[in-house]
Design a protein around this motif. Structure first.
Motif, PDB file in Angstrom:
ATOM      1  N   ARG A 112      -5.765  -0.580  -0.684  1.00 41.05           N
ATOM      2  CA  ARG A 112      -4.825   0.310  -1.373  1.00 41.05           C
ATOM      3  C   ARG A 112      -5.194   1.778  -1.137  1.00 41.05           C
ATOM      4  N   VAL A 113      -6.494   2.095  -1.213  1.00 39.91           N
ATOM      5  CA  VAL A 113      -6.919   3.476  -1.018  1.00 39.91           C
ATOM      6  C   VAL A 113      -6.706   3.911   0.427  1.00 39.91           C
ATOM      7  N   TYR A 114      -6.973   3.031   1.387  1.00 36.32           N
ATOM      8  CA  TYR A 114      -6.783   3.401   2.784  1.00 36.32           C
ATOM      9  C   TYR A 114      -5.297   3.566   3.132  1.00 36.32           C
ATOM     10  N   ALA A 115      -4.431   2.916   2.369  1.00 40.66           N
ATOM     11  CA  ALA A 115      -2.998   3.072   2.626  1.00 40.66           C
ATOM     12  C   ALA A 115      -2.477   4.437   2.203  1.00 40.66           C
ATOM     13  N   LEU A 116      -3.270   5.214   1.474  1.00 39.03           N
ATOM     14  CA  LEU A 116      -2.826   6.540   1.045  1.00 39.03           C
ATOM     15  C   LEU A 116      -2.753   7.528   2.202  1.00 39.03           C
ATOM     16  N   LEU A 376       5.596  -3.342  -7.791  1.00 42.42           N
ATOM     17  CA  LEU A 376       5.858  -3.281  -6.346  1.00 42.42           C
ATOM     18  C   LEU A 376       4.637  -3.678  -5.527  1.00 42.42           C
ATOM     19  N   GLU A 377       3.739  -4.438  -6.108  1.00 40.03           N
ATOM     20  CA  GLU A 377       2.510  -4.831  -5.405  1.00 40.03           C
ATOM     21  C   GLU A 377       2.845  -5.639  -4.157  1.00 40.03           C
ATOM     22  N   GLY A 378       2.162  -5.328  -3.062  1.00 37.90           N
ATOM     23  CA  GLY A 378       2.443  -5.976  -1.785  1.00 37.90           C
ATOM     24  C   GLY A 378       3.299  -5.137  -0.868  1.00 37.90           C
ATOM     25  N   HIS A 379       3.814  -3.995  -1.347  1.00 40.25           N
ATOM     26  CA  HIS A 379       4.659  -3.115  -0.537  1.00 40.25           C
ATOM     27  C   HIS A 379       4.054  -1.720  -0.439  1.00 40.25           C
ATOM     28  N   LEU A 380       2.739  -1.624  -0.624  1.00 42.95           N
ATOM     29  CA  LEU A 380       1.993  -0.372  -0.529  1.00 42.95           C
ATOM     30  C   LEU A 380       2.594   0.722  -1.403  1.00 42.95           C
ATOM     31  N   PRO A 381       2.754   0.470  -2.713  1.00 48.65           N
ATOM     32  CA  PRO A 381       3.306   1.516  -3.582  1.00 48.65           C
ATOM     33  C   PRO A 381       2.242   2.556  -3.917  1.00 48.65           C
ATOM     34  N   VAL A 382       2.654   3.826  -3.931  1.00 46.37           N
ATOM     35  CA  VAL A 382       1.753   4.922  -4.284  1.00 46.37           C
ATOM     36  C   VAL A 382       2.522   5.873  -5.196  1.00 46.37           C
ATOM     37  N   GLY A 389       4.147  25.881  -8.821  1.00 46.08           N
ATOM     38  CA  GLY A 389       5.464  26.492  -8.772  1.00 46.08           C
ATOM     39  C   GLY A 389       6.230  26.352 -10.071  1.00 46.08           C
ATOM     40  N   HIS A 390       5.520  26.270 -11.175  1.00 45.95           N
ATOM     41  CA  HIS A 390       6.119  26.129 -12.506  1.00 45.95           C
ATOM     42  C   HIS A 390       6.982  24.861 -12.580  1.00 45.95           C
ATOM     43  N   LYS A 391       6.459  23.766 -12.042  1.00 46.58           N
ATOM     44  CA  LYS A 391       7.154  22.480 -12.118  1.00 46.58           C
ATOM     45  C   LYS A 391       6.132  21.357 -11.920  1.00 46.58           C
ATOM     46  N   THR A 392       6.502  20.181 -12.383  1.00 47.54           N
ATOM     47  CA  THR A 392       5.679  18.972 -12.255  1.00 47.54           C
ATOM     48  C   THR A 392       6.465  17.931 -11.458  1.00 47.54           C
ATOM     49  N   THR A 393       5.853  17.412 -10.395  1.00 43.48           N
ATOM     50  CA  THR A 393       6.532  16.477  -9.494  1.00 43.48           C
ATOM     51  C   THR A 393       5.842  15.116  -9.554  1.00 43.48           C
ATOM     52  N   ILE A 394       6.629  14.065  -9.806  1.00 42.69           N
ATOM     53  CA  ILE A 394       6.157  12.681  -9.780  1.00 42.69           C
ATOM     54  C   ILE A 394       6.840  12.003  -8.609  1.00 42.69           C
ATOM     55  N   SER A 395       6.065  11.448  -7.677  1.00 43.45           N
ATOM     56  CA  SER A 395       6.630  10.839  -6.471  1.00 43.45           C
ATOM     57  C   SER A 395       6.224   9.376  -6.381  1.00 43.45           C
ATOM     58  N   LEU A 396       7.101   8.588  -5.764  1.00 46.28           N
ATOM     59  CA  LEU A 396       6.840   7.169  -5.508  1.00 46.28           C
ATOM     60  C   LEU A 396       7.075   6.904  -4.035  1.00 46.28           C
ATOM     61  N   GLY A 397       6.042   6.405  -3.334  1.00 43.75           N
ATOM     62  CA  GLY A 397       6.142   6.049  -1.923  1.00 43.75           C
ATOM     63  C   GLY A 397       6.115   4.547  -1.738  1.00 43.75           C
ATOM     64  N   LEU A 398       6.976   4.028  -0.833  1.00 44.49           N
ATOM     65  CA  LEU A 398       7.089   2.595  -0.596  1.00 44.49           C
ATOM     66  C   LEU A 398       7.128   2.319   0.893  1.00 44.49           C
ATOM     67  N   ASP A 399       6.629   1.137   1.274  1.00 41.88           N
ATOM     68  CA  ASP A 399       6.753   0.676   2.643  1.00 41.88           C
ATOM     69  C   ASP A 399       8.141   0.062   2.834  1.00 41.88           C
ATOM     70  N   ALA A 400       8.873   0.551   3.819  1.00 41.79           N
ATOM     71  CA  ALA A 400      10.261   0.106   3.999  1.00 41.79           C
ATOM     72  C   ALA A 400      10.383  -1.155   4.831  1.00 41.79           C
ATOM     73  N   ALA A 401       9.330  -1.541   5.573  1.00 40.54           N
ATOM     74  CA  ALA A 401       9.464  -2.662   6.513  1.00 40.54           C
ATOM     75  C   ALA A 401       9.534  -3.996   5.787  1.00 40.54           C
ATOM     76  N   GLY A 402       8.583  -4.268   4.912  1.00 36.71           N
ATOM     77  CA  GLY A 402       8.557  -5.566   4.228  1.00 36.71           C
ATOM     78  C   GLY A 402       7.266  -5.751   3.499  1.00 36.71           C
ATOM     79  N   ALA A 403       7.102  -6.934   2.919  1.00 39.68           N
ATOM     80  CA  ALA A 403       5.895  -7.242   2.161  1.00 39.68           C
ATOM     81  C   ALA A 403       4.704  -7.327   3.069  1.00 39.68           C
ATOM     82  N   ILE A 404       3.551  -6.884   2.608  1.00 39.76           N
ATOM     83  CA  ILE A 404       2.308  -6.876   3.386  1.00 39.76           C
ATOM     84  C   ILE A 404       1.302  -7.718   2.647  1.00 39.76           C
ATOM     85  N   ASN A 405       0.683  -8.699   3.359  1.00 40.18           N
ATOM     86  CA  ASN A 405      -0.338  -9.563   2.761  1.00 40.18           C
ATOM     87  C   ASN A 405      -1.638  -8.796   2.644  1.00 40.18           C
ATOM     88  N   GLN A 406      -2.106  -8.695   1.432  1.00 41.94           N
ATOM     89  CA  GLN A 406      -3.362  -7.977   1.213  1.00 41.94           C
ATOM     90  C   GLN A 406      -4.484  -8.950   0.990  1.00 41.94           C
TER      91      GLN A 406
END
Length: 406
Positions: A112-116, A376-382, A389-406
C-alpha cells in the motif's frame, strides 16, 4: 538325546532350591535395610516461566509499529490509520496463528505504501522501518522459554516396599520349612509331594528319551539350472518433442464500468441536506473531459464516496473557521482516477485534525477516510489531505484498470 538331559537337570535344580532361597532372602533383606535408611524428602514441582522474555519481544514489536506510524504521520500520509488498525487486528490472534496474520499485514501495508509513488528518500527510510518490523515479528515467532521445573524426589514407592516385605515373609517361611521339616505337618507333606513329583518327572523323561529317539530330518532343496541369459528389456521410443505454445496474456476485461464523476454527482444530490446543515454552498462542477471510468462495482464506489463526503463535512464542522463554499473535480491521469473535494475559506491543520480524531473517534474525519480506503481495498485507494492557499483539499485516487491481488 535332549530328553535324556532333562532328568539330570531336574535333580541338580532340586538340590539347589534351598540354597537359592536363602541367597534370595539375604538380598531382599539387604534391599529393605537400604530402603529403611534412605530419606525421602519430596518437594513440590516449582514451575516458573520467564515472562520478561515475552514482554521484551512484545515491547520491541510495538515500538517498531509506533516508529513506522510516527514516520507516516510526519509525512502527512493517511495510510497510517489503516497501518495502525491492521497491526492491532493482526496482533489479536493467538500464538502461533498471529504470526501468519502479522506477516500478511506487513506485506499488505508495504504494498500500500509503495503504491503511493512517493520520492526515493521516503522509501529509503521506509525500508529501515519495515526491516525493524520484520525482525520484531520474527522474534515473536522464536521458541518460547520452557518452564523450569525443580523437583527432588528420592526413596522408594510404598508399592515396592510392600512387595519386598511380602517376598521376604514368603522366603523366610520357605527356608524355615526346609531347615525344620518336623516343625509342622503341612511343610512335611508339601516337601514329600514335591520330591515325588521331581522323581516321577525325571523317570518319565528318561523313559521317553530311551523309547522315542529323535531322527534327524534332512530337507532336500532342488535348484533349477539357468536356462539362458535373461532378455534385455526393449528401450521405449523417445517421446515426441512438441513445440511450446506461445504464452499469451489476456488483457484485463472490464467487468464493471462505473463512472466516478456520475456517481459523485448522485452522492452529492442525495446528501444535499448534510451540506445545508454544514452551511456549505455547493459550487456546480463542469463536466470533466477525461474518462473517469473504473472497474469497480457501483455499490462500492457509492459507499466509498459517501464516507469521503462525510469525512470532509466532519472537517468543516469541527474547525472554528467557516468555509465559504464547497467545490469538487474529477480527472484521470496515467491509469488512475482522482476525485477532489475542496473546502474554500479554511485551512484545517494537523493539530485540528488530530483533535477531531481524539474527540469524535469513530465519527471523525480520519475514521471516515479509513472506511473509504477499506471499501475500495484491492484497487489501490489513496486518500490524500493537503492545505494551502486558504483552502483544504481532500483527494481520492483509484486504479482504473481493475482489482489487484495483494
Amino acid at each position: 538325546m535332549k530328553l535324556l538331559a532333562i532328568p539330570f537337570l531336574t535333580v541338580l535344580l532340586s538340590t539347589d532350591i534351598s540354597a537359592s532361597d536363602a541367597t534370595a532372602l539375604r538380598k531382599v533383606e539387604d534391599k529393605l535395610r537400604m530402603l529403611d535408611q534412605e530419606t525421602m524428602p519430596v518437594s513440590a514441582a516449582a514451575t516458573s516461566i520467564q515472562w520478561s522474555v515475552l514482554d521484551e519481544r512484545e515491547s520491541a514489536f510495538w515500538s517498531a509499529v509506533t516508529e513506522a506510524y510516527d514516520f507516516l504521520m510526519a509525512r502527512n500520509q493517511t495510510v497510517r490509520h489503516q497501518f495502525l488498525y491492521g497491526a492491532a487486528v493482526a496482533a489479536q490472534s493467538g500464538h502461533p496463528a498471529r504470526l501468519d496474520a502479522l506477516n500478511t499485514w506487513l506485506k499488505k501495508e508495504n504494498n500500500r505504501v509503495y503504491a503511493l509513488g512517493l520520492p526515493y528518500a521516503f522509501y529509503d527510510v521506509w525500508k529501515e522501518k519495515m526491516l525493524k518490523l520484520n525482525e520484531a515479528v520474527t522474534a515473536l515467532g522464536a521458541a518460547r522459554p520452557s518452564p523450569a521445573v525443580n523437583q527432588s524426589v528420592t526413596g522408594s514407592t510404598p508399592e515396592m516396599r510392600e512387595f519386598l516385605s511380602g517376598l521376604r515373609a514368603d522366603l523366610r517361611a520357605s527356608v524355615t520349612a526346609r531347615s525344620n521339616p518336623k516343625a509342622s505337618e503341612g511343610p512335611q507333606s508339601s516337601n514329600s509331594t514335591t520330591t515325588m513329583v521331581v522323581v516321577a518327572t525325571a523317570l518319565l523323561s528318561l523313559a521317553a528319551g530311551l523309547l522315542y529317539p529323535r531322527k534327524k530330518k534332512y530337507i532336500k532343496v532342488r535348484t533349477k539350472e539357468p536356462q539362458g541369459a535373461t532378455s534385455v528389456a526393449e528401450e521405449l521410443p523417445p517421446l515426441p518433442v512438441l513445440d511450446e505454445a506461445p504464452i499469451t496474456l489476456d488483457p484485463r476485461s472490464s467487468a464493471f464500468a462505473v463512472n466516478v464523476e456520475d456517481q459523485c454527482r448522485k452522492v452529492l444530490e442525495d446528501n444535499k441536506h448534510l451540506l445545508r446543515v454544514a452551511n456549505l454552498r455547493l459550487e456546480p462542477a463542469l463536466r470533466s473531459p477525461f474518462r473517469t471510468t473504473v472497474n469497480i462495482p457501483e455499490e462500492k464506489v457509492t459507499e466509498a464516496l459517501h464516507w469521503l463526503l462525510k469525512g470532509t463535512l466532519a472537517i468543516a464542522n469541527s474547525t472554528k473557521a467557516q468555509a465559504s463554499h464547497f467545490a469538487w473535480s474529477c480527472q484521470e491521469q496515467q491509469g488512475r482516477v482522482s476525485l477532489e473535494f475542496v473546502l474554500h475559506g479554511l485551512e484545517c491543520d494537523q493539530k485540528a485534525l488530530y483533535m477531531n480524531t481524539i474527540i469524535d473517534q469513530t465519527e471523525s474525519a480520519t475514521a471516515h477516510f479509513g472506511r473509504t480506503e477499506r471499501t475500495l481495498e484491492g484497487h489501490l485507494p489513496v486518500v490524500g489531505y493537503r492545505i494551502g492557499g486558504h483552502k483544504t483539499t481532500i483527494s481520492l485516487g483509484l486504479d482504473a484498470a481493475g482489482a489487484i491481488n495483494q
